[in-house]
Write a protein that holds these residues in place. Structure first.
Motif, PDB file in Angstrom:
ATOM      1  N   LYS A   3       0.785  -1.090   0.040  1.00 34.67           N
ATOM      2  CA  LYS A   3      -0.085  -0.052   0.042  1.00 34.67           C
ATOM      3  C   LYS A   3       0.826   1.291   0.063  1.00 34.67           C
ATOM      4  CE  LYS A   3      -3.624   2.070   2.717  1.00 34.67           C
ATOM      5  NZ  LYS A   3      -4.584   2.030   4.011  1.00 34.67           N
ATOM      6  N   ALA A   4       1.861   1.314   0.975  1.00 29.89           N
ATOM      7  CA  ALA A   4       2.852   2.316   0.896  1.00 29.89           C
ATOM      8  C   ALA A   4       3.942   2.000   1.830  1.00 29.89           C
ATOM      9  CB  ALA A   4       1.973   3.759   1.436  1.00 29.89           C
ATOM     10  N   CYS A   5       5.124   2.597   1.649  1.00 26.17           N
ATOM     11  CA  CYS A   5       6.352   2.493   2.869  1.00 26.17           C
ATOM     12  C   CYS A   5       6.624   3.879   3.407  1.00 26.17           C
ATOM     13  CB  CYS A   5       7.127   1.612   1.968  1.00 26.17           C
ATOM     14  SG  CYS A   5       8.225   2.575   0.998  1.00 26.17           S
ATOM     15  N   ILE A   6       7.316   3.949   4.260  1.00 25.14           N
ATOM     16  CA  ILE A   6       8.053   4.834   4.691  1.00 25.14           C
ATOM     17  C   ILE A   6       9.481   4.566   4.452  1.00 25.14           C
ATOM     18  CG2 ILE A   6       8.875   6.044   6.786  1.00 25.14           C
ATOM     19  CD1 ILE A   6       6.161   6.204   8.011  1.00 25.14           C
ATOM     20  N   PRO A   7      10.242   5.131   3.523  1.00 25.93           N
ATOM     21  CA  PRO A   7      11.464   4.586   2.936  1.00 25.93           C
ATOM     22  C   PRO A   7      12.528   5.019   3.628  1.00 25.93           C
ATOM     23  CG  PRO A   7      10.608   6.761   1.897  1.00 25.93           C
ATOM     24  CD  PRO A   7       9.759   6.384   2.780  1.00 25.93           C
ATOM     25  N   GLY A   8      12.469   5.832   4.561  1.00 27.66           N
ATOM     26  CA  GLY A   8      13.828   6.097   5.341  1.00 27.66           C
ATOM     27  C   GLY A   8      13.778   6.625   6.954  1.00 27.66           C
ATOM     28  N   GLY A   9      12.836   5.615   7.408  1.00 31.35           N
ATOM     29  CA  GLY A   9      12.921   5.823   8.863  1.00 31.35           C
ATOM     30  C   GLY A   9      11.764   6.815   9.110  1.00 31.35           C
ATOM     31  N   ALA A  10      11.212   6.963  10.342  1.00 30.18           N
ATOM     32  CA  ALA A  10       9.921   7.697  10.731  1.00 30.18           C
ATOM     33  C   ALA A  10       9.879   8.930  10.226  1.00 30.18           C
ATOM     34  CB  ALA A  10       9.768   7.285  12.284  1.00 30.18           C
ATOM     35  N   SER A  11      11.158   9.577  10.234  1.00 30.48           N
ATOM     36  CA  SER A  11      11.137  11.100   9.874  1.00 30.48           C
ATOM     37  C   SER A  11      10.945  11.419   8.157  1.00 30.48           C
ATOM     38  CB  SER A  11      12.225  11.720  10.148  1.00 30.48           C
ATOM     39  OG  SER A  11      12.272  11.415  11.786  1.00 30.48           O
ATOM     40  N   THR A  12      10.588  10.435   7.401  1.00 37.68           N
ATOM     41  CA  THR A  12      10.389  10.616   6.158  1.00 37.68           C
ATOM     42  C   THR A  12       8.988  10.419   5.522  1.00 37.68           C
ATOM     43  OG1 THR A  12      10.957   8.285   5.696  1.00 37.68           O
ATOM     44  CG2 THR A  12      12.627  10.177   5.481  1.00 37.68           C
ATOM     45  N   ARG A  13       8.501  10.837   4.424  1.00 38.24           N
ATOM     46  CA  ARG A  13       7.278  10.986   4.027  1.00 38.24           C
ATOM     47  C   ARG A  13       6.437   9.532   3.536  1.00 38.24           C
ATOM     48  NH1 ARG A  13       6.443  13.667  -0.718  1.00 38.24           N
ATOM     49  NH2 ARG A  13       4.451  14.374  -0.261  1.00 38.24           N
ATOM     50  N   PHE A  14       5.529   9.167   3.506  1.00 37.39           N
ATOM     51  CA  PHE A  14       4.897   8.085   2.927  1.00 37.39           C
ATOM     52  C   PHE A  14       5.086   8.085   1.644  1.00 37.39           C
ATOM     53  CE2 PHE A  14       1.920   8.131   6.525  1.00 37.39           C
ATOM     54  CZ  PHE A  14       2.035   6.909   7.154  1.00 37.39           C
ATOM     55  N   LEU A  15       5.453   6.937   1.049  1.00 38.06           N
ATOM     56  CA  LEU A  15       5.868   6.869  -0.312  1.00 38.06           C
ATOM     57  C   LEU A  15       4.809   5.764  -0.995  1.00 38.06           C
ATOM     58  CD1 LEU A  15       9.179   6.808  -1.847  1.00 38.06           C
ATOM     59  CD2 LEU A  15       7.659   5.284  -2.666  1.00 38.06           C
ATOM     60  N   THR A  16       4.173   6.194  -1.871  1.00 38.78           N
ATOM     61  CA  THR A  16       2.966   5.341  -2.537  1.00 38.78           C
ATOM     62  C   THR A  16       3.486   4.436  -3.508  1.00 38.78           C
ATOM     63  OG1 THR A  16       2.443   7.088  -3.983  1.00 38.78           O
ATOM     64  CG2 THR A  16       1.218   6.988  -1.955  1.00 38.78           C
ATOM     65  N   ARG A  17       2.445   3.461  -4.323  1.00 36.32           N
ATOM     66  CA  ARG A  17       2.899   2.614  -5.296  1.00 36.32           C
ATOM     67  C   ARG A  17       3.481   3.697  -6.614  1.00 36.32           C
ATOM     68  NH1 ARG A  17       2.773  -2.805  -5.561  1.00 36.32           N
ATOM     69  NH2 ARG A  17       3.710  -2.979  -7.598  1.00 36.32           N
ATOM     70  N   LYS A  18       2.957   4.630  -6.584  1.00 42.22           N
ATOM     71  CA  LYS A  18       3.472   5.413  -8.064  1.00 42.22           C
ATOM     72  C   LYS A  18       4.915   5.464  -7.989  1.00 42.22           C
ATOM     73  CE  LYS A  18       3.291  10.164  -9.708  1.00 42.22           C
ATOM     74  NZ  LYS A  18       3.250  11.583  -9.387  1.00 42.22           N
ATOM     75  N   TYR A  19       5.730   5.688  -6.855  1.00 44.14           N
ATOM     76  CA  TYR A  19       7.212   5.370  -6.873  1.00 44.14           C
ATOM     77  C   TYR A  19       7.981   4.156  -6.584  1.00 44.14           C
ATOM     78  CZ  TYR A  19       6.731  10.326  -7.387  1.00 44.14           C
ATOM     79  OH  TYR A  19       6.499  11.694  -8.120  1.00 44.14           O
ATOM     80  N   TYR A  20       7.179   3.122  -6.824  1.00 43.55           N
ATOM     81  CA  TYR A  20       7.549   1.597  -6.320  1.00 43.55           C
ATOM     82  C   TYR A  20       8.885   1.579  -7.027  1.00 43.55           C
ATOM     83  CZ  TYR A  20       7.321  -3.239  -4.580  1.00 43.55           C
ATOM     84  OH  TYR A  20       7.150  -4.088  -4.053  1.00 43.55           O
ATOM     85  N   ASP A  21       9.087   1.972  -8.382  1.00 47.97           N
ATOM     86  CA  ASP A  21      10.541   1.875  -8.969  1.00 47.97           C
ATOM     87  C   ASP A  21      11.447   2.700  -8.551  1.00 47.97           C
ATOM     88  OD1 ASP A  21      10.405  -0.611 -10.019  1.00 47.97           O
ATOM     89  OD2 ASP A  21       8.967  -0.093 -11.918  1.00 47.97           O
ATOM     90  N   VAL A  22      11.525   3.640  -7.734  1.00 49.89           N
ATOM     91  CA  VAL A  22      12.241   4.939  -7.498  1.00 49.89           C
ATOM     92  C   VAL A  22      13.815   4.119  -7.205  1.00 49.89           C
ATOM     93  CG1 VAL A  22      11.858   5.130  -4.937  1.00 49.89           C
ATOM     94  CG2 VAL A  22      12.711   6.948  -6.567  1.00 49.89           C
ATOM     95  N   GLU A  23      14.488   4.539  -7.835  1.00 45.41           N
ATOM     96  CA  GLU A  23      16.156   4.385  -7.296  1.00 45.41           C
ATOM     97  C   GLU A  23      16.537   5.085  -5.922  1.00 45.41           C
ATOM     98  OE1 GLU A  23      17.969   4.198 -11.937  1.00 45.41           O
ATOM     99  OE2 GLU A  23      17.533   5.980 -10.806  1.00 45.41           O
ATOM    100  N   MET A  24      16.813   4.215  -5.171  1.00 49.74           N
ATOM    101  CA  MET A  24      16.950   4.768  -3.797  1.00 49.74           C
ATOM    102  C   MET A  24      18.463   5.193  -3.314  1.00 49.74           C
ATOM    103  SD  MET A  24      14.795   2.162  -1.269  1.00 49.74           S
ATOM    104  CE  MET A  24      14.877   3.503  -0.017  1.00 49.74           C
ATOM    105  N   ASP A  25      18.440   6.584  -4.017  1.00 48.72           N
ATOM    106  CA  ASP A  25      19.667   7.232  -3.629  1.00 48.72           C
ATOM    107  C   ASP A  25      19.349   8.595  -3.148  1.00 48.72           C
ATOM    108  OD1 ASP A  25      19.907   9.142  -5.964  1.00 48.72           O
ATOM    109  OD2 ASP A  25      20.483   7.348  -7.024  1.00 48.72           O
TER     110      ASP A  25
END
Ligand code: FMN
Ligand code: SF4
Ligand code: FES
Lengths: 438, 160
Positions: A296-318
């Protein structure tokens, strides 16, 4: 995306095997000993550096590699070291931040349970580079076993002549102590951390003066995260180009320790090329979603980051790829939520965390967070009103007026909840109950 | 009163530090081990050892999650209530613990053995839900696993 280990004739899944640098010697039940580390070229960079390099030359090499801080902010390591003025006074201090209290994050724990001597070697070189006399490793209480391991291994390093007076006959003297925290999230913030070590109440302190000019006991102090600093010996041994080439993307550098937790089959910490796609991390390395769960969503960088939705599921993590899509990489600790999890309730949990851990120094944060909790709790319990959403929106902006980065970090999940899941909030309000609770 | 031996050990550590204040939390941890919590007596001893005022020390003792200015049980159970443990069944576990021990959050069992406290993410989210007992981690918890842990502690205490 480049696949680093893919060779002809290999099984397809082997394309997901990447060079392991930081977790190379990971063992299920014990650390890498000093002896074993030496067999793997451990402490070679230190010996070489003390013999052949001047402090400035080290800083230069580190700066060339462009190592970005892994504690959450992505600030370049070399630039931080360079910000100590040439004529800055002595003694100087080097501090390693192993507070790691950002929910979802446990990479420093895994890293140091793998190879504590990598950190010790890196700290000595860092100490030499900035002409420090003493190093501190700040460790949270729930990592007490780690504190004990570190103290034991520091003593072993001392006996080998790597610590103490006149290290390896170089004339450089440096020692390291473990500083146990009393346990509070704000201690991880770099200026609060320095207050904590000095035995003051750990409130943050806005610069200037910057700690690299006037830090602990008014003396120059550099603070780095564990995962940042451990790169130092590797980069000195193999060079900046090698380091950059480890990444999957041009905007990334090195490898990254990604922590994955939540609704996946194989939660854990994975060392992958920086810039690996979120989809690969979740689907391949973390074993995909657990049965019956959809992402459904993830928080990608610890509790201080924004919810990231399916739209960016393929985002490169840098760091930069994230910034370009309006997100922050933070600690790259990915907390995965499934379609059965209520994100209003999840955000309430996060806000309760921040409300409890607020250091209480400034009013917007201290008073604002409990108020936000109250509104969210009412919504979650079916007592919400439509106008609450507007108030929450306003509060999420208002808390940016706080004294330190804690409160803006806290607002990330709330703001993104309203941005991406407004319908879910209103469903609670119109139906007068949480749609996820039966 | 603390033993002369401990006092000497602490004074030596304080002397090795950059300033005595650096050791404030360490000293309070040690006194907490002796008294079970940071009593007023412990506070004045810490104040004397460190050369810090009671106010300076209370500023710290009341701030940190792992220093206790009120009596606690011999075993302090810190249950993680942050987001990963929360979504992996923290509430069920907490209810189970409360029922099993017959106490609520912030309370101590009448035999003085257990105190139940909430704590934020303890850095073992890969083993959520998780908790600490006297700072030792227990992960991948289930109600059954909790029963075993509690039973073991109770048995150990009955022996001694
Ligand atoms: C509220 C708050 C908590 C933080 N917690 C940590 C932490 O636990 N560990 C850490 O390394 N950095 C933490 N940081 C970031 C530090 O302030 C700092 O940027 C970092 O330690 C610098 O190291 P780096 O440049 O190597 O990343 C936190 C920041 C804030 C605002
Ligand atoms: S924003 Fe919060 S944590 Fe930061 S100084 Fe203000 S009260 Fe303390
Ligand atoms: S959320 Fe419970 S250990 Fe991290």
């Amino acid at each position: 995306m480049k696949n680093w280990c893919q060779k002809d004739g290999q099984k397809p899944n082997e394309k997901y095997h990447y060079p392991q640098i930081l977790l190379k010697n990971r063992k299920p039940d014990r650390i890498l000993t000093l002896e074993e580390y030496r067999l793997d070229d451990g402490y070679a960079a230190l010996e070489d550096t003390l013999k052949n390099l001047k402090p400035k030359e080290i800083t230069q090499k580190i700066d060339e590699a462009g190592i970005r801080g892994r504690g959450g902010a992505g600030f370049p390591l070399g630039k931080k070291w360079l910000s100590i003025p040439d004529d800055a006074p002595f003694p100087r201090y080097f501090v390693v931040n192993c507070d790691e209290m950002e929910p979802g994050t446990f990479k420093d724990r895994v890293l140091l349970h793998t190879n504590p001597h990598n950190l010790i070697e890196a700290m000595i070189i860092a100490g030499y580079a900035i002409s420090a006399r003493k190093g501190f490793i700040f460790v949270r209480p729930s990592y007490e076993t780690l504190s004990q391991i570190l103290e034991r291994e520091l003593e072993i390093a001392r006996q080998e002549g790597y610590l103490g007076e006149n290290i390896l006959g170089s004339g450089f003297s440096f020692d390291i102590v473990v500083h146990r925290s009393g346990g509070r999230y704000i201690c991880g913030e770099a200026t609060a951390l320095l207050n904590a070590i000095q035995g003051k109440r750990p409130n943050p302190k806005q610069p200037p003066p910057y700690p690299t000019t006037r830090g602990m006991w008014d003396k120059p102090t550099v603070t780095n995260n564990v995962e940042t600093i451990v790169w130092v010996p590797h980069v000195l041994r193999h060079g900046a180009r090698w380091y950059k080439s480890l990444a999957a993307t041009r905007t990334g550098e090195g490898t990254k320790l990604y922590c994955v937790s939540g609704k996946v089959n194989n939660p854990g910490c994975f060392e992958l090329p920086m810039g690996t796609r979120l989809s690969e991390i979740i689907d391949v390395h973390a074993g995909g979603m657990i049965e019956g769960s959809e992402f459904k969503a993830c928080i990608p960088g610890g509790a201080s980051t924004r919810f990231l939705t399916r739209k960016y599921y393929d985002v490169e993590m840098d760091f930069d790829s994230f910034r370009m899509v309006g997100h922050r990489l933070g600690t790259a600790a990915i907390i995965v939520f499934d379609h059965k999890t209520c994100l209003v309730d999840a955000t309430l949990n996060l806000m309760e965390f921040f409300a409890r851990e607020s250091c209480g120094w400034c009013t917007p944060c201290r008073e604002g967070l409990p108020y936000i909790c109250e509104l969210l709790r009412k919504i979650e319990n079916g007592d919400g009103k439509a106008e609450f959403v507007g108030i929450l929106k306003e509060m999420s902006k208002f808390l940016w007026n706080s004294y330190c980065a804690f409160a803006p970090g806290a607002m990330s999940s709330l703001e993104s909840l309203i941005t991406y899941f407004e319908d879910e909030i209103f469903e609670h309000i119109w139906e007068k109950k949480c749609p996820f609770k039966v | 009163m603390i033993s002369g031996e401990l006092k000497e050990k602490l004074l030596k550590e304080i002397l090795e530090a950059e300033t005595p204040n650096e050791k404030a939390v360490d000293v309070m941890y040690e006194l907490q081990k002796v008294y079970g919590w940071i009593t007023d007596e412990a506070m004045s001893e810490a104040s004397e050892l460190l050369g810090m005022t009671l106010t300076e020390l209370d500023e710290l003792a009341t701030f940190y999650n792992f220093l206790f200015r009120e009596p606690v049980g011999k075993y302090v159970i810190h249950v993680c209530d942050s987001v990963v443990c929360w979504m992996n069944g923290y509430e069920v576990l907490l209810d189970h613990l409360k029922g099993r021990l017959g106490i609520g959050i912030g309370e101590t069992t009448s035999d003085g053995l257990f105190t139940l406290l909430p704590v934020c993410c303890i850095g073992y989210c890969d083993r959520a839900p998780a908790m600490l007992i006297n700072r030792r981690v227990h992960g991948n918890l289930t109600p059954e696993k909790i029963d075993t842990i509690i039973d073991q502690i109770r048995a150990k205490e009955q022996e001694s």
